[in-house]
Design a protein around this motif. Structure first.
Motif, PDB file in Angstrom:
ATOM      1  N   LYS A 192      26.777  79.492  37.356  1.00  0.00           N
ATOM      2  CA  LYS A 192      26.172  79.120  36.310  1.00  0.00           C
ATOM      3  C   LYS A 192      25.584  80.250  35.844  1.00  0.00           C
ATOM      4  CE  LYS A 192      22.621  76.336  35.291  1.00  0.00           C
ATOM      5  NZ  LYS A 192      21.740  74.362  34.723  1.00  0.00           N
ATOM      6  N   ARG A 193      25.688  80.020  34.187  1.00  0.00           N
ATOM      7  CA  ARG A 193      25.512  81.899  33.820  1.00  0.00           C
ATOM      8  C   ARG A 193      25.168  81.470  32.087  1.00  0.00           C
ATOM      9  NH1 ARG A 193      27.452  86.601  30.438  1.00  0.00           N
ATOM     10  NH2 ARG A 193      28.996  85.336  30.808  1.00  0.00           N
ATOM     11  N   THR A 194      24.005  81.631  32.053  1.00  0.00           N
ATOM     12  CA  THR A 194      23.228  81.358  31.054  1.00  0.00           C
ATOM     13  C   THR A 194      23.446  82.718  29.642  1.00  0.00           C
ATOM     14  OG1 THR A 194      21.036  81.951  31.364  1.00  0.00           O
ATOM     15  CG2 THR A 194      21.255  79.443  31.081  1.00  0.00           C
ATOM     16  N   VAL A 195      24.005  82.853  28.448  1.00  0.00           N
ATOM     17  CA  VAL A 195      23.585  83.380  27.534  1.00  0.00           C
ATOM     18  C   VAL A 195      23.099  83.594  26.702  1.00  0.00           C
ATOM     19  CG1 VAL A 195      25.436  84.738  26.507  1.00  0.00           C
ATOM     20  CG2 VAL A 195      26.274  83.595  28.509  1.00  0.00           C
ATOM     21  N   ASP A 196      22.363  84.484  26.145  1.00  0.00           N
ATOM     22  CA  ASP A 196      20.818  84.566  24.833  1.00  0.00           C
ATOM     23  C   ASP A 196      21.427  86.309  24.757  1.00  0.00           C
ATOM     24  OD1 ASP A 196      19.508  83.350  23.633  1.00  0.00           O
ATOM     25  OD2 ASP A 196      18.206  82.046  25.554  1.00  0.00           O
ATOM     26  N   PRO A 197      22.525  86.389  23.659  1.00  0.00           N
ATOM     27  CA  PRO A 197      22.399  87.975  23.197  1.00  0.00           C
ATOM     28  C   PRO A 197      20.800  88.187  22.492  1.00  0.00           C
ATOM     29  CG  PRO A 197      23.705  86.391  22.059  1.00  0.00           C
ATOM     30  CD  PRO A 197      23.076  85.687  22.715  1.00  0.00           C
ATOM     31  N   LYS A 251      16.748  88.653  21.792  1.00  0.00           N
ATOM     32  CA  LYS A 251      15.773  88.048  22.665  1.00  0.00           C
ATOM     33  C   LYS A 251      14.942  87.281  22.028  1.00  0.00           C
ATOM     34  CE  LYS A 251      12.081  90.887  24.029  1.00  0.00           C
ATOM     35  NZ  LYS A 251      12.186  90.662  25.284  1.00  0.00           N
ATOM     36  N   TRP A 252      14.866  86.878  20.716  1.00  0.00           N
ATOM     37  CA  TRP A 252      14.152  85.645  20.699  1.00  0.00           C
ATOM     38  C   TRP A 252      14.157  83.839  20.586  1.00  0.00           C
ATOM     39  CZ3 TRP A 252      17.236  81.435  19.096  1.00  0.00           C
ATOM     40  CH2 TRP A 252      18.690  81.705  18.196  1.00  0.00           C
ATOM     41  N   GLY A 253      16.039  84.224  21.860  1.00  0.00           N
ATOM     42  CA  GLY A 253      16.424  83.660  23.083  1.00  0.00           C
ATOM     43  C   GLY A 253      15.546  82.873  24.370  1.00  0.00           C
ATOM     44  N   GLU A 254      14.496  84.179  24.487  1.00  0.00           N
ATOM     45  CA  GLU A 254      13.415  84.300  25.320  1.00  0.00           C
ATOM     46  C   GLU A 254      12.706  82.680  25.472  1.00  0.00           C
ATOM     47  OE1 GLU A 254      12.335  87.757  26.532  1.00  0.00           O
ATOM     48  OE2 GLU A 254      13.927  88.587  27.043  1.00  0.00           O
ATOM     49  N   TYR A 255      12.240  82.650  23.430  1.00  0.00           N
ATOM     50  CA  TYR A 255      11.497  81.866  23.373  1.00  0.00           C
ATOM     51  C   TYR A 255      11.266  80.469  23.294  1.00  0.00           C
ATOM     52  CZ  TYR A 255       9.460  86.571  23.583  1.00  0.00           C
ATOM     53  OH  TYR A 255       9.178  87.517  23.987  1.00  0.00           O
ATOM     54  N   THR A 256      12.957  80.169  22.809  1.00  0.00           N
ATOM     55  CA  THR A 256      13.398  78.931  23.214  1.00  0.00           C
ATOM     56  C   THR A 256      13.460  77.822  24.241  1.00  0.00           C
ATOM     57  OG1 THR A 256      15.502  79.216  23.098  1.00  0.00           O
ATOM     58  CG2 THR A 256      14.615  79.294  21.081  1.00  0.00           C
ATOM     59  N   ASN A 257      13.986  76.932  24.072  1.00  0.00           N
ATOM     60  CA  ASN A 257      13.470  75.854  25.095  1.00  0.00           C
ATOM     61  C   ASN A 257      15.087  75.136  25.890  1.00  0.00           C
ATOM     62  OD1 ASN A 257      12.142  75.248  27.476  1.00  0.00           O
ATOM     63  ND2 ASN A 257      12.835  73.137  26.988  1.00  0.00           N
TER      64      ASN A 257
END
Length: 130
Positions: A3-8, A10-16
């Motif tokens: 399993k790998r998450t994709v969050d391109p 920067k703001w994605g780091e702060y979401t749950n």
């Protein structure tokens, strides 16, 4: 299963959550129907949204466990609520606590709806991989 998450962004780091979850070689996939605060006798809670969310989470955990899966492998978790404003002011800590407890990093969508089953105010719909 890998399993790998994709969050391109920067703001994605702060979401749950994650913007996407990539799963390779799963042994199985569990598609859960939406779960609400319903007891073992089929009675839907009339309690406040926070209390309903706590019971809903218990139901999700129980369902996933009974199916032989683990909550840590939730890859999609959709939230349906009758009030996003109420959810974010009274329930977000419960929701974040649930995802943190299991180390879940999932793709998610929150949808405000006019109504849910009977007196339910929040519903969770999960997809889990093995």
């Amino acid at each position: 299963m890998e399993k790998r998450t994709v969050d391109p962004w920067k703001w994605g780091e702060y979401t749950n959550s994650a913007q996407a979850v990539d799963v390779k070689q799963p042994e199985g996939t569990l598609y859960c129907s939406g779960q609400v605060a319903i007891d073992e006798n089929g009675q839907v809670s009339e309690a406040d949204m926070r209390t309903q969310l706590l019971k809903t989470i218990q139901n999700v955990e129980h369902l996933i466990s009974e199916a032989g899966y683990e909550c840590k492998n939730i890859v999609r978790l959709n939230v349906f609520t009758t009030s996003t404003a109420e959810f974010f002011t009274t329930c977000i800590d419960v929701y974040q606590g649930f995802t943190a407890k299991h180390g879940i990093k999932q793709a998610t969508t929150m949808i405000e709806v006019k109504g849910l089953f009977q007196t339910a105010t929040v519903e969770l719909e999960a997809t889990v991989v093995k």
